[in-house]
Structure formats: C-alpha cells, structure tokens
Design a protein around this motif. Structure first.
Motif, mmCIF file in Angstrom:
data_model
loop_
_atom_site.group_PDB
_atom_site.id
_atom_site.type_symbol
_atom_site.label_atom_id
_atom_site.label_comp_id
_atom_site.label_asym_id
_atom_site.label_seq_id
_atom_site.Cartn_x
_atom_site.Cartn_y
_atom_site.Cartn_z
ATOM 1 N N SER A 106 0.791 -1.702 0.020
ATOM 2 C CA SER A 106 -0.258 -0.050 -0.028
ATOM 3 C C SER A 106 0.985 0.766 -0.113
ATOM 4 N N SER A 107 0.459 2.649 -0.422
ATOM 5 C CA SER A 107 0.468 3.551 -0.486
ATOM 6 C C SER A 107 0.505 4.547 1.276
ATOM 7 N N ARG A 108 0.966 5.091 1.500
ATOM 8 C CA ARG A 108 0.560 6.110 2.848
ATOM 9 C C ARG A 108 0.695 7.376 3.051
ATOM 10 N N ALA A 109 0.043 8.050 3.128
ATOM 11 C CA ALA A 109 0.140 9.153 3.389
ATOM 12 C C ALA A 109 0.284 10.372 4.081
ATOM 13 N N ILE A 110 0.700 10.974 5.852
ATOM 14 C CA ILE A 110 0.848 10.909 7.069
ATOM 15 C C ILE A 110 1.023 12.453 6.785
ATOM 16 N N VAL A 111 0.430 12.642 8.172
ATOM 17 C CA VAL A 111 0.680 14.497 8.071
ATOM 18 C C VAL A 111 0.874 14.982 9.608
ATOM 19 N N PHE A 112 2.078 15.613 9.960
ATOM 20 C CA PHE A 112 2.602 15.333 11.059
ATOM 21 C C PHE A 112 2.833 16.769 11.926
ATOM 22 N N ASN A 113 2.404 17.233 13.160
ATOM 23 C CA ASN A 113 2.490 18.256 13.597
ATOM 24 C C ASN A 113 4.307 18.731 13.906
ATOM 25 N N HIS A 114 4.359 19.705 14.078
ATOM 26 C CA HIS A 114 5.758 19.985 15.388
ATOM 27 C C HIS A 114 6.224 19.799 16.273
ATOM 28 N N ASN A 115 4.621 18.162 16.534
ATOM 29 C CA ASN A 115 4.695 17.891 18.385
ATOM 30 C C ASN A 115 5.461 16.580 17.835
ATOM 31 N N GLY B 157 9.907 8.990 10.826
ATOM 32 C CA GLY B 157 11.595 8.679 10.571
ATOM 33 C C GLY B 157 12.040 9.817 9.060
ATOM 34 N N ALA B 158 11.030 8.965 7.952
ATOM 35 C CA ALA B 158 10.836 10.150 6.827
ATOM 36 C C ALA B 158 10.557 11.701 7.053
ATOM 37 N N ALA B 159 9.670 11.578 7.872
ATOM 38 C CA ALA B 159 8.920 13.070 8.410
ATOM 39 C C ALA B 159 10.229 13.814 9.651
ATOM 40 N N TYR B 160 11.028 13.251 10.763
ATOM 41 C CA TYR B 160 12.107 13.820 10.500
ATOM 42 C C TYR B 160 13.239 13.698 9.917
ATOM 43 N N LEU B 161 13.558 13.058 8.887
ATOM 44 C CA LEU B 161 14.873 14.131 8.500
ATOM 45 C C LEU B 161 14.513 14.417 7.127
ATOM 46 N N ALA B 162 12.821 14.913 6.574
ATOM 47 C CA ALA B 162 12.989 15.897 6.569
ATOM 48 C C ALA B 162 12.777 17.277 7.004
ATOM 49 N N GLY B 163 12.187 16.950 7.752
ATOM 50 C CA GLY B 163 12.245 18.354 8.875
ATOM 51 C C GLY B 163 13.520 18.450 9.517
ATOM 52 N N LEU B 164 14.253 17.778 9.349
ATOM 53 C CA LEU B 164 15.740 18.275 9.730
ATOM 54 C C LEU B 164 16.532 19.591 9.076
ATOM 55 N N ALA B 165 15.853 19.210 7.228
ATOM 56 C CA ALA B 165 15.775 19.409 6.087
ATOM 57 C C ALA B 165 16.050 20.966 6.219
ATOM 58 N N THR B 166 14.316 21.054 6.937
ATOM 59 C CA THR B 166 14.161 21.928 6.850
ATOM 60 C C THR B 166 13.924 23.306 7.557
ATOM 61 N N GLY B 167 14.004 22.591 8.465
ATOM 62 C CA GLY B 167 14.552 24.025 9.437
ATOM 63 C C GLY B 167 13.065 23.863 10.463
ATOM 64 N N PHE B 168 12.483 23.076 10.251
ATOM 65 C CA PHE B 168 11.452 22.855 11.025
ATOM 66 C C PHE B 168 11.338 22.118 12.410
ATOM 67 N N TRP B 169 12.211 21.142 12.231
ATOM 68 C CA TRP B 169 13.220 20.886 13.740
ATOM 69 C C TRP B 169 14.408 21.116 14.058
ATOM 70 N N ASP B 170 14.602 21.414 14.820
ATOM 71 C CA ASP B 170 16.427 22.063 15.312
ATOM 72 C C ASP B 170 17.375 20.895 15.419
ATOM 73 N N ILE C 294 13.872 16.352 19.009
ATOM 74 C CA ILE C 294 12.845 15.328 18.244
ATOM 75 C C ILE C 294 13.335 14.011 19.665
ATOM 76 N N LYS C 295 13.879 13.534 19.873
ATOM 77 C CA LYS C 295 14.189 12.768 21.102
ATOM 78 C C LYS C 295 13.287 12.815 22.009
ATOM 79 N N GLN C 296 12.547 14.111 22.442
ATOM 80 C CA GLN C 296 12.043 14.425 22.979
ATOM 81 C C GLN C 296 10.416 13.933 22.965
ATOM 82 N N GLN C 297 10.718 14.117 21.803
ATOM 83 C CA GLN C 297 8.810 13.484 21.303
ATOM 84 C C GLN C 297 8.229 11.666 21.294
#
Length: 495
Positions: A14-23, A440-453, A458-461
């Motif tokens: 299957s293909s999935r898409a998931i939207v994650f917030n900053h938390n 994991g994919a969300a975290y990698l993208a978020g780190l690259a774009t400054g979404f997460w510092d 991230i570990k706190q989540q």
C-alpha cells in the motif's frame, strides 16, 4: 508553529501519506492498497504508474483531511519499500516494464552462478551484502537482458533506474531530479558502502550503464521541489530513507547498539552500529543507516521475507480468517500451538539462513489440530524468525540486547508481542506512535528544512505505549525453541 511535514510511506502492499505537526503527532493520514502481480511462481511485480497514482491520491487525501493546503507543508519526506526496481524512459517517464519487487526470486539461478564464480567475498567486501535475488542489481540486469530494446536504450543514455524513492522524486519534480539517498543505494548491491558511491567494478560485472544510476545524496537535504499538480505548490522534497532505516531513525535508535524490529509485510531487525560498518560473520547484512550532514551511521540488518504477509496468506490463500485483524482473536482461542510450527518460507528464507529455494512448511499437524493452532503457529513463526536474527546480531556485535523497540502493523498484536518477549527473554517496547517508518521520513525532512532544530529536540517526542516483559518459564520457552529449530531443519532446501 502552524506548518506541517508530509511523509510519504510507499510500502510493498500500500501507499500511505501522513501529515505530522511540530509535536510529532499524526494530524491526518490516508492509505491505499495497490495491485500485487504474480506472473509466475516466485515472480512479484508492481505497476510503477499505479504506485505513483496511489501515492499521489493519498497525498491529496491526507492534506485535505488535515484541513490544510500545500502552502502549509514545510517539506516532504519519503520512505519506501527497498530493492524494488523501476526502469523508465528519461524523456517520457514511461516505465519499460513492471517494477520487479524485492520479494521476486526470478534471478535466483543467476545469483547461484555468481556464487559458483567465487564472487561472494568480492561483493560483500564492497557492499556489505550477501549475493541474493533480493537486491536490485540482478533485477536491473534481468530487465536489460529480457525487455526488448532495453539494453540498447540504456547504453544510449535513454533509460533511468531507480528504487521506489527515486521514482517518486522523479514524478514529484516533473522529471527534473534523479536522486536516491545512501540508505536506498546501499540496498542495490552496486554501492560501495566505504566510499559511498556507485562501484564501477560492480556496474561492469552486472552490465549496467552508469548513466542509468541516480545521484546519491544524504538522507536529509532539499533534493528539489514538487512540480506535480497534486498539491499545486513548490514544496521542498527534503528527506529520503529506505523504510527500515527510516523506522530505525523514527524509533530514535541513534546510539550504537540500539535495536528495532519492524513487523510489516516482512520483518526487518536493525541495530545501529555507529559510524563504522561491522561486517557480519553470521549471515546478516551490513547497510548504511543514514547520512545527515557529514555524519554517516551504519547498521546491521536481518531480513525476514514473510511476516505480516503470512497473515494475508491465511486470509486469501487458506480462507481461515476474513480479515487480517481477526488473527489475534482466533489464535487466542487455544492456549498454545498444540505442537504445530509454521515456517513461512513462502518466498524463500532470509537471514540468517539465506535459502532462496526453501518452501513454506507447517509441521506437527494431528487430527486435533485446528485453524486456531495454525493461526497461532503463524504468529509464533514471526517471533521465532526474529529470535534467530537477534541471536546472530548478538554474536556479530559482541553485546547483549537488553530491549527491542517494535513498530509496524503487526506490532499492535498483543499476543505476538508477548510471545516475542517470552521467546527472547527480553523486554519488547512499543512506542506511542507505531507509524515510526513514516515518522522517520518526516523527521529527516523536518531537519533539512529547519522544521525541527536537532535530533535532541526530536528525541523528546518519542514515547512508550506499552512494555511487554517475559512471563513464560524459560524451560517452556526453550522447549518451544527446539521445536522451531526442528521445523526449520525440515524446511531448508538442502534437506
């Protein structure tokens, strides 16, 4: 922060898409199954266009369900079924044939010839992999040799190869970007894990033109921007990792020695081995976990080809359950397996056996055996295979494994998780969010774009939903393990 990260989780079924917030919480998700194609026994294919259309539709659905638009998405992360091989025309983006899926065994005979030619150590020393039909190299060669005109078009620079991540990035960017990341590249049997580039000797060995190969990049950077009409915005595509490496990162197994197991179509146990590769002496794979900035992490991996898909087979092949979710209730109607063992070698056996000719077996059947015993034996077979890999990993790494973090669909099965803890004699930890592959994919993208510092932020989540601790008497567990070993001996093809 009112922006979001969109994770695309393109899996085997299957293909999935998931939207994650900053938390790190899931805001919305969508999932769509696509066609599994079995042209001949041992052959498994997907239609690349259906992979793309299913992924595009769930992207739109997840974004709409979240009540947001493309403007609200800070970046897109991609995680994908690995090794599955897509070859397409560079000008038209038309696939030359169906994708050959990682489970496909059509190149087993060719792999045997490579072994007879004494190439096992040569290939392992460069790639960290064992010679097997599982990996992409022999699939690419098969397509070039068997699809009319493919080789001449490839040699003329007209064809592109990619694992599914490359195919998705190509389609998302309107054919502007042809890339992969180090984690997916390390699964092709063409990538030198020491210098982190395609290996010219391996490309020559398999007869693959270098012009077909995607550029290898890190796992967390902006590769390009969407040009697709799906979200109608130029959104950064900023994270890529093969599904198992992505789950390792999503589980925050960022320290050497930390271990996770993903219970999906197959089972994949990975241990972070740090910044230097450990070459296995116990038939495990050495793979690249990820590259973030200039830092590379490696992993030891054990691959189980059939895990959750055995439940699908009980549903579709035997018809003893109507839906996959029924298996836990059915298996729970009996106190134990009644002496029945199910070795689910439906597409050969992976680590640590690597027997591509093994066929599945159910042993110990009597007149008293029921559908419930078979269901329970199927679940236990997943746990036993995991145990085999854990034991091999302990030997390679030279350390004990105090806990196992789990994720994937079957990790929600409490009976399976408890049996896993019992048979391992180890705590099994299930996180609050089991969608750790997408995370994991969300975290990698978020780190690259400054979404997460940072990774520390991230570990706190990461949170624990439940810990399963061993409750079975060790003598009882050891007896069951002996029964499993006997069943495996009966299953291996050389017997």
């Amino acid at each position: 922060m009112d922006k979001y990260i969109l994770a695309l989780d393109q899996g085997t079924s299957s293909s999935r898409a998931i939207v994650f917030n900053h938390n790190g919480d899931i805001v919305s998700s969508a999932q769509k199954e696509f066609t599994q194609i079995f042209p001949k026994p041992g052959w498994v294919e997907h239609n690349p266009k259906e992979i793309w259309s299913s992924q595009a539709s769930v992207m739109a659905e997840a974004v709409t369900s979240a009540g947001i638009s493309g403007d609200d998405i800070a970046g897109i992360g991609i995680t994908n079924q690995r090794e599955t091989t897509v070859i397409w025309d560079a000008e038209t983006s038309e696939p030359v044939c169906n994708a050959i899926v990682w489970q496909d065994r059509r190149t087993s005979g060719y792999c045997d010839s490579l072994k007879r030619d004494g190439l096992v150590d040569f290939i392992k020393s460069k790639t960290g992999l064992l010679i097997d039909a599982y990996f992409s190299a022999t699939k690419i060669r098969w397509i070039l040799e068997n699809v009319p005109g493919a080789r001449s078009r490839a040699e003329a620079g007209k064809l592109k190869f990619g694992t599914v991540d490359s195919w998705l990035v190509w389609m998302l960017t309107g054919g502007e970007v042809h890339v992969t990341d180090v984690s997916n590249a390390s699964r092709t049997m063409l990538f030198n894990i020491h210098n982190l580039d395609w290996d010219p000797e391996l490309l020559e060995l398999f007869g693959i033109p270098a012009s077909m190969m995607p550029e290898v990049r890190s796992s967390s950077e902006v590769y390009g921007h969407t040009r697709s009409a799906v979200l109608n915005r130029n959104i950064p595509v900023a994270g890529i990792a093969g599904d198992q490496q992505s789950a390792l990162f999503g589980q925050m197994c960022t320290e050497p020695g930390s271990v996770k197991n993903t219970y999906g179509t197959g089972c994949f146990l990975l241990m972070n081995s740090g910044e230097k590769p450990i070459m296995s002496r116990n038939s495990l794979l050495t793979t690249v976990a990820w590259k973030i900035g200039d830092k590379v992490n490696y992993a030891l991996e054990g691959s189980i080809f059939v895990a959750g898909s055995v439940v699908q087979w009980l549903r579709d092949g035997l018809g003893i359950i109507r839906s996959s979710s029924e298996i836990e209730a059915l298996a729970s109607t009996v106190p134990d397996n009644g002496g029945v063992y199910f070795v689910p070698a439906l597409t050969g056996l992976g680590a640590p056996y690597w027997d591509q000719y093994a066929k599945g077996s159910i042993t110990g059947l009597t007149r008293g055996s029921t559908a419930a015993h078979i269901a329970r034996a199927a679940l236990e077979g997943i746990a036993f295979q995991t145990m085999d890999i854990v034991n091999a990993m302990k030997k390679d790494a030279g350390l004990d494994i105090a806990e196992l973090k789990v994720d994937g669909g079957a990790s929600r099965n409490n009976l399976l998780m408890q049996f896993q803890a019992d048979i391992l004699g180890t705590s099994v930890i299930r996180p609050t969010i089991t969608e750790t592959t997408a995370k994991g994919a969300a975290y990698l993208a978020g780190l690259a774009t400054g979404f997460w510092d940072s990774i520390d932020q991230i570990k706190q989540q990461w949170g624990i939903e439940r810990i399963f601790t061993p409750s079975m008497a060790r003598e009882n567990a050891d007896e069951k393990i002996e029964g499993w070993k006997n069943a495996v001996r009966r299953t291996l093809s050389e017997i």
